[in-house]
Write a protein that holds these residues in place. Structure first.
Motif, PDB file in Angstrom:
ATOM      1  N   ASP A  58       0.856  -1.396   0.137  1.00 44.29           N
ATOM      2  CA  ASP A  58      -0.118   0.158  -0.089  1.00 44.29           C
ATOM      3  C   ASP A  58       0.939   1.353  -0.106  1.00 44.29           C
ATOM      4  N   PHE A  59       0.764   2.441  -0.938  1.00 43.51           N
ATOM      5  CA  PHE A  59       1.358   3.378  -1.043  1.00 43.51           C
ATOM      6  C   PHE A  59       0.362   4.541  -1.072  1.00 43.51           C
ATOM      7  N   LEU A  72       4.067   7.412   2.231  1.00 45.95           N
ATOM      8  CA  LEU A  72       3.992   6.227   3.113  1.00 45.95           C
ATOM      9  C   LEU A  72       3.977   5.009   2.363  1.00 45.95           C
ATOM     10  N   ALA A  73       4.667   3.952   2.555  1.00 51.17           N
ATOM     11  CA  ALA A  73       4.456   2.536   1.977  1.00 51.17           C
ATOM     12  C   ALA A  73       4.532   1.574   3.122  1.00 51.17           C
ATOM     13  N   GLU A  74       3.753   0.527   2.873  1.00 54.29           N
ATOM     14  CA  GLU A  74       3.488  -0.688   3.928  1.00 54.29           C
ATOM     15  C   GLU A  74       3.152  -1.783   3.263  1.00 54.29           C
ATOM     16  N   CYS A  75       3.850  -3.031   3.862  1.00 53.45           N
ATOM     17  CA  CYS A  75       3.841  -4.246   3.160  1.00 53.45           C
ATOM     18  C   CYS A  75       3.101  -4.989   4.464  1.00 53.45           C
ATOM     19  N   ARG A  76       2.302  -6.057   3.791  1.00 56.58           N
ATOM     20  CA  ARG A  76       1.545  -6.770   4.843  1.00 56.58           C
ATOM     21  C   ARG A  76       1.386  -8.377   4.014  1.00 56.58           C
ATOM     22  N   ASP A  77       1.614  -9.210   5.258  1.00 58.21           N
ATOM     23  CA  ASP A  77       1.200 -10.520   4.759  1.00 58.21           C
ATOM     24  C   ASP A  77      -0.380 -10.837   4.845  1.00 58.21           C
ATOM     25  N   HIS A  78      -0.938 -11.243   3.641  1.00 60.12           N
ATOM     26  CA  HIS A  78      -2.450 -11.326   3.382  1.00 60.12           C
ATOM     27  C   HIS A  78      -2.934 -12.444   4.523  1.00 60.12           C
TER      28      HIS A  78
END
Length: 88
Positions: A58-59, A72-78
């Motif tokens: 997500d940006f 902002l940038a985030e990374c998530r395990d679904h």
């Protein structure tokens, strides 16, 4: 904004103003959006059964009142809903 300011304008005038400012989407835009949505849906035909199978990115970009920009940038395990923190 014309109507908000109290000016009486017709729908044709509003449409012309939107066209003049290039604020209307192109004719094939809706079809393209539906095709992209179908491809995204096809990618998730089966839900992940464990961690590290599907990751979400997500940006976001925000402008500050002083004229700066926050990105902002985030990374998530679904599957696990585990987030790797944010990079600002």
């Amino acid at each position: 904004m014309c109507r908000h300011d109290g000016n009486l304008v017709s729908q044709a005038t509003v449409l012309r103003l939107l066209r003049d400012e290039d604020l209307l989407p192109e004719a094939g835009c809706q079809r393209e959006r539906r095709q992209l949505a179908a491809h995204r849906k096809a990618a998730f035909t089966t839900d992940p059964t464990g961690p590290n199978q599907v990751w979400q990115l997500d940006f976001s970009e925000f402008e500050t009142a002083s004229g700066g920009t926050w990105r902002l940038a985030e990374c998530r395990d679904h599957w696990a809903k585990y987030e790797l923190g944010r990079h600002v």
